[in-house]
Write a protein that holds these residues in place. Structure first.
Motif, PDB file in Angstrom:
ATOM      1  N   GLY A 174     -62.171  62.975   3.320  1.00  0.00           N
ATOM      2  CA  GLY A 174     -62.206  64.398   2.991  1.00  0.00           C
ATOM      3  C   GLY A 174     -61.812  64.723   1.568  1.00  0.00           C
ATOM      4  O   GLY A 174     -61.720  65.904   1.220  1.00  0.00           O
TER       5      GLY A 174
ATOM      6  N   GLN B 218     -61.815  69.330   8.628  1.00  0.00           N
ATOM      7  CA  GLN B 218     -61.821  68.854  10.008  1.00  0.00           C
ATOM      8  C   GLN B 218     -62.666  67.599  10.140  1.00  0.00           C
ATOM      9  O   GLN B 218     -63.735  67.472   9.547  1.00  0.00           O
ATOM     10  N   GLY B 219     -62.174  66.660  10.939  1.00  0.00           N
ATOM     11  CA  GLY B 219     -62.895  65.435  11.190  1.00  0.00           C
ATOM     12  C   GLY B 219     -63.829  65.555  12.377  1.00  0.00           C
ATOM     13  O   GLY B 219     -64.068  66.645  12.917  1.00  0.00           O
TER      14      GLY B 219
ATOM     15  N   HIS C  38     -59.810  69.584  16.271  1.00  0.00           N
ATOM     16  CA  HIS C  38     -59.905  69.062  14.904  1.00  0.00           C
ATOM     17  C   HIS C  38     -59.322  70.022  13.877  1.00  0.00           C
ATOM     18  O   HIS C  38     -59.094  69.625  12.729  1.00  0.00           O
TER      19      HIS C  38
ATOM     20  N   ASP D 207     -56.092  68.445  12.656  1.00  0.00           N
ATOM     21  CA  ASP D 207     -56.127  67.083  12.111  1.00  0.00           C
ATOM     22  C   ASP D 207     -55.042  66.879  11.054  1.00  0.00           C
ATOM     23  O   ASP D 207     -54.784  67.746  10.219  1.00  0.00           O
TER      24      ASP D 207
ATOM     25  N   SER E 254     -53.254  65.088   7.770  1.00  0.00           N
ATOM     26  CA  SER E 254     -53.594  64.524   6.468  1.00  0.00           C
ATOM     27  C   SER E 254     -52.321  64.015   5.798  1.00  0.00           C
ATOM     28  O   SER E 254     -51.229  64.514   6.062  1.00  0.00           O
TER      29      SER E 254
ATOM     30  N   TYR F 144     -57.293  68.778   4.652  1.00  0.00           N
ATOM     31  CA  TYR F 144     -58.439  68.239   3.912  1.00  0.00           C
ATOM     32  C   TYR F 144     -59.719  68.290   4.743  1.00  0.00           C
ATOM     33  O   TYR F 144     -60.579  67.426   4.623  1.00  0.00           O
TER      34      TYR F 144
ATOM     35  N   THR G  58     -59.444  60.948  14.784  1.00  0.00           N
ATOM     36  CA  THR G  58     -58.382  61.548  13.972  1.00  0.00           C
ATOM     37  C   THR G  58     -57.040  61.541  14.704  1.00  0.00           C
ATOM     38  O   THR G  58     -56.941  61.135  15.860  1.00  0.00           O
TER      39      THR G  58
ATOM     40  N   SER H 241     -51.918  66.836  14.358  1.00  0.00           N
ATOM     41  CA  SER H 241     -50.647  67.069  13.661  1.00  0.00           C
ATOM     42  C   SER H 241     -49.600  67.733  14.552  1.00  0.00           C
ATOM     43  O   SER H 241     -48.454  67.905  14.132  1.00  0.00           O
TER      44      SER H 241
ATOM     45  N   ALA I   5     -55.633  70.252   9.456  1.00  0.00           N
ATOM     46  CA  ALA I   5     -56.884  69.975   8.746  1.00  0.00           C
ATOM     47  C   ALA I   5     -56.830  70.420   7.290  1.00  0.00           C
ATOM     48  O   ALA I   5     -57.750  71.079   6.796  1.00  0.00           O
TER      49      ALA I   5
ATOM     50  N   GLU J  39     -57.887  58.942   9.423  1.00  0.00           N
ATOM     51  CA  GLU J  39     -58.848  58.582  10.461  1.00  0.00           C
ATOM     52  C   GLU J  39     -58.601  57.152  10.917  1.00  0.00           C
ATOM     53  O   GLU J  39     -58.273  56.270  10.101  1.00  0.00           O
TER      54      GLU J  39
ATOM     55  N   ARG K   4     -57.595  63.124   4.940  1.00  0.00           N
ATOM     56  CA  ARG K   4     -57.463  63.209   6.407  1.00  0.00           C
ATOM     57  C   ARG K   4     -57.347  61.798   6.967  1.00  0.00           C
ATOM     58  O   ARG K   4     -58.114  60.902   6.615  1.00  0.00           O
TER      59      ARG K   4
END
Length: 543
Positions: free
Chosen positions: A282, A335-336, A371, A374, A376, A333, A301, A304, A331, A292, A290
């Motif tokens: 990201g 969303q995955g 997501h 997520d 980071s 950075y 992912t 958090s 998220a 992964e 992010r």
């Protein structure tokens, strides 16, 4: 509510019951009988009504199906009695209620006996026939009903007790942790003969918790006492060593004196996924983004929610052979995609170097993550092999754009969060001391890579390669930092800030307007022999 005593209640009676001890409550005022609304009636209020008749409270209810609805006036709508009250006239109460929720369908009914409330374990009140109280045993207990006789000395005689219908060892078909969020945390429930029940928390320790968590492939974190649960209390006094594979390998009692408010609760955590790959996504930089993970060839992912702060983030950065700088929720950075492999990631020990060593809840077990949650992280960059430094495009040998050499290629340093302590390490590599630094490519824009976005040196660092730094790949040469180095180092008035200084050849010029009522330029020259600054003239104050 302001206490009110609008009536003199001369008598209290129970109507429609099986004898003198049960029925619908009626109070007498001026030779007329009326009822009491059951709305907001509590145990102290019901007990005071029983005391008014010379008895003790056994049970109260606002259900008209047993003793029927009254007629005539509803004299009391809201009562406020205390444990010390012995008659209803000592309580406060409202006048006949005007609200629709107080009708005869809410008339209060009581069971008042000389014996008060019986202690019913693993069962509940069922009925009263005027002399004998019947309780119904809970599911999983026998017999179906037990009875109590009220004796002349004011105590109950229990004719039987509710006992577990099961024997040791129980045929436990399933186990689950319910009712909370986090690392598989909650009340322990086991299934026996198709019925779910609980484990009593008496003498429950981490040894027992370890066995329970191991039964679902996890390990115990800590224990607590839960206040809920339905069904029978199957087990009490559970005693394990902690290494058993099943609680049936431990000792326990099936007949017990435990209450539902003493259910065993555990926090289970564990290693549940085989993480084979990891990356940061990201962003344009290799050391932040992010988080992964790859599991069975599929990337996903980390949620958090419940993330255990810097120790966990440090482990993530360690997986890239880096050091942790910061972490970001929700998220930051972007969303995955793919599965959400972990939530409540907990890496408590700094010795952990792999996420597979940490504790977590796998595969969005609680269904509360998306997501949008997520995780980071941002990591410091790997150690740089800086072989040389130089100052270029300045007014003399001691000032200019700061450049560093890595793998025979010269590049620059971004001015983001740059500080004099960073300049000090740079100048130390030239055998000099730091005087000032300037931002915004004051000595022109460089060429080649911008190697460092943010530099974090301290006094113990001997060379720039010892300093931590961030490489975010976000800085341009328009922000190349410039430095002044010489034998004299930082002047006494360096607190004036970089914007009040200029440098030319061997002379530092300080703008006196730092002090708002002063003007002029203070010329400062470095005495290389004594390594001290000499100032020419002085700042002039104007009126």
């Amino acid at each position: 509510m302001k206490p009110q005593y609008p009536h003199n209640i001369t008598d209290v009676r129970l109507v429609g019951g099986t004898g003198p001890y049960d029925g619908r409550v009626e109070v007498q005022i001026n030779d007329d009988w009326g009822t009491v609304c059951g709305y907001s009636i509590g145990s102290y209020d019901a007990d005071t009504l029983c005391k008014s008749m010379g008895f003790k409270l056994t049970r109260y209810s606002a259900d008209p199906s047993v003793y029927g609805q009254g007629t005539g006036a509803i004299y009391i709508g809201y009562m406020r009695c205390y444990a010390t009250n012995t008659h209803v006239n000592q309580c406060s109460y409202n006048l006949p209620p005007r609200r629709r929720y107080c009708s005869h369908s809410r008339d209060i009914s009581l069971v008042c006996t000389p014996c008060g409330k019986p202690l019913i374990q693993f069962g509940s009140y069922h009925s009263f026939n005027g002399t004998v109280l019947t309780a119904k045993c809970d599911v999983g207990y026998q017999p179906e009903n037990i009875t109590f006789d009220c004796l002349a000395n004011g105590t109950w005689m229990q004719n039987d007790k509710c006992s577990s219908k099961y024997s040791y060892p129980l045929e436990i078909s399933d186990l689950k942790i319910v009712n909370r969020y986090g690392h598989h945390e909650g009340r322990v429930e086991i299934q026996v003969d198709g019925i779910w029940g609980t484990i009593c928390s008496n003498n429950f320790t981490m040894a027992e918790a370890n066995v329970i968590c191991q039964m679902i492939g996890l390990e115990a974190s800590h224990i607590y006492t839960d206040t809920g649960g339905d069904g029978p209390v199957f087990i009490s006094n559970l005693q394990c060593h902690g290494n058993e594979s099943h609680i049936n390998n431990c000792s326990y009692n099936v007949n017990n004196d435990c209450l539902y408010t003493q259910s065993a609760g555990v926090y289970c955590t564990g290693y549940q996924l085989n993480v084979t790959g990891w990356r940061l996504a990201g962003t344009n930089g290799p050391y932040h983004g992010r988080v992964e993970l790859e599991v069975n060839g599929t990337w996903g992912t980390i949620c958090s929610r419940g993330f255990y702060g810097w120790p966990s983030a440090d482990v993530i950065c360690n997986m890239f052979a880096l050091r942790y700088y910061d972490y970001y929720y929700n998220a930051y950075y972007g969303q995955g995609e793919g599965p959400i492999y972990m939530e409540s990631l907990h890496c408590s020990r700094q010795s952990y170097t792999d996420i597979n060593d940490c504790k977590y809840v796998a595969n969005n077990y609680h269904g509360v993550c998306s997501h949008a949650n997520d995780l980071s992280v941002m990591c410091f960059g790997p150690s740089l092999n800086i072989t040389d430094v130089r100052l270029t495009n300045g007014t003399g040998p001691d000032d200019g754009r700061a450049e560093i050499k890595i793998s025979d290629t010269w590049g620059t340093i971004c001015d983001s969060n740059f500080a004099l302590r960073d300049a000090e390490v740079f100048c130390k590599m030239l055998g000099l001391k730091a005087v000032r630094f300037f931002t915004g490519a004051l000595y022109g824009e460089g060429n080649g890579p911008v190697y460092i976005d943010q530099l974090f040196c301290d006094s113990s660092d001997a060379v720039l390669s010892d300093c931590q730094y961030l490489f975010l790949n976000e800085c341009s040469h328009s922000r190349d930092v410039s430095i002044v180095c010489n034998e004299c180092g930082e002047p006494d008035n360096s607190h004036w800030d970089a914007g009040y200084f200029t440098y030319n050849g061997s002379t530092l010029y300080a703008d006196c307007s730092y002090y708002k009522t002063y003007l002029g330029i203070l010329k400062m020259t470095c005495d290389n022999v004594n390594q001290t600054w000499k100032a020419e003239g002085e700042c002039q104050e104007y009126a």
